[in-house]
Design a protein around this motif. Structure first.
Motif, short mmCIF file in Angstrom:
data_model
loop_
_atom_site.label_atom_id
_atom_site.label_comp_id
_atom_site.label_asym_id
_atom_site.label_seq_id
_atom_site.Cartn_x
_atom_site.Cartn_y
_atom_site.Cartn_z
N GLY A 1 -3.80 0.07 -1.73
CA GLY A 1 -3.22 1.40 -1.88
C GLY A 1 -3.81 2.15 -3.06
O GLY A 1 -4.07 3.35 -2.97
N ALA B 1 0.83 -1.21 0.00
CA ALA B 1 0.00 0.00 0.00
C ALA B 1 0.87 1.26 0.00
O ALA B 1 0.59 2.22 -0.72
CB ALA B 1 -0.92 -0.01 1.21
N GLY C 1 -1.83 -5.40 -0.78
CA GLY C 1 -1.55 -4.04 -0.35
C GLY C 1 -1.51 -3.06 -1.50
O GLY C 1 -1.97 -1.93 -1.38
#
Length: 259
Positions: free
Chosen positions: A229, A24, A225
């Motif tokens: 993100g 992220a 992630g």
């Protein structure tokens, strides 16, 4: 040396969460290695193996970032033929250098590497602002494009050796020589960083230092992630996140320095 390494389920959970956060963070601001590398050290993986495992595990994130800018990358085919060989060779050379670094020496370098990566991340916004002003002024005109090759080769060696903050170095090298918009150079940077990371990761596959169970768990976390993100991009201030990661990196470096 990872023979005999025993990790419990909490170690795998921490590694996956670190990779999730790193994926992220890389999608939003960059600097995910500053989360994964110290986490792997904390769960008991030796420094060189931790660095190698992190490099291999985060490859899916670099692939996603490259895929997102494929349009601008495809329009620069001639440049790709110029810069990608340097990226691949440099990534492998950095990997060779890492594998010839003893655990003791690398451990002593850890705080300096983390501080350097934190510094590169901290100056990312000022560097982008300066590069944008420079490109608007067209001061790069007249410099032969070939001069970007040795600069990228040096950046790629660093990327293969440690990697955190590589994007900042690569973008600066490209903008110093090539005269183009920051958007197109940023896309080219993604392709270069991806090739550096993959070249080093492929080389590391034969090193017997990848902690595979951890790497596979982290790869899943990094991919998730990255998706997360991307979805949070409009609701999280990347500058605030970047400075949070920088602060964490500096604190970790100081802790290892004191040790």
């Amino acid at each position: 040396m990872t023979d005999g390494l025993q990790l419990d389920w909490t170690a795998y959970l921490l590694a996956m969460l670190a990779a999730l956060a790193a994926g992220a963070i890389n999608a939003l601001a960059g600097g995910g290695t500053l989360i994964t590398f110290p986490t792997l050290l904390a769960i008991g993986i030796p420094p060189v193996a931790a660095n190698i495992t992190s490099t291999v595990a985060l490859c899916p994130g670099y692939f996603g970032a490259t895929l997102a800018q494929l349009g601008d990358i495809r329009s620069q085919t001639q440049r790709l033929w110029l810069v990608l060989p340097a990226a691949i060779i440099g990534g492998v050379l950095g990997g060779v250098l890492l594998l010839h670094t003893t655990e003791k020496l690398f451990q002593s370098l850890v705080p300096f590497l983390i501080l350097l990566a934190s510094l590169l991340l901290a100056i990312q916004t000022p560097v982008r602002t300066w590069l944008n002003q420079r490109l608007q002024a067209h001061t790069a005109q007249g410099i032969p494009a070939f001069w970007v090759v040795p600069l990228l080769l040096l950046a790629a060696v660093y990327g293969g050796y440690f990697g955190a903050g590589l994007s900042v170095v690569v973008l600066a090298a490209l903008a110093l020589v090539l005269d183009d918009s920051l958007t197109r150079l940023n896309a080219l940077k993604q392709a270069v960083a991806f090739c550096v990371n993959v070249a080093a990761a492929v080389f590391f596959l034969f090193s017997a230092k990848v902690v595979w169970p951890v790497a596979l768990v982290m790869a899943v976390g990094a991919l998730a992630g990255g998706v997360l993100g991307g979805k949070l991009a409009g609701s999280i201030n990347p500058t605030v996140l970047r400075w949070l990661v920088v602060s964490i990196g500096v604190i970790i470096a100081l802790v290892y320095w004191i040790k």
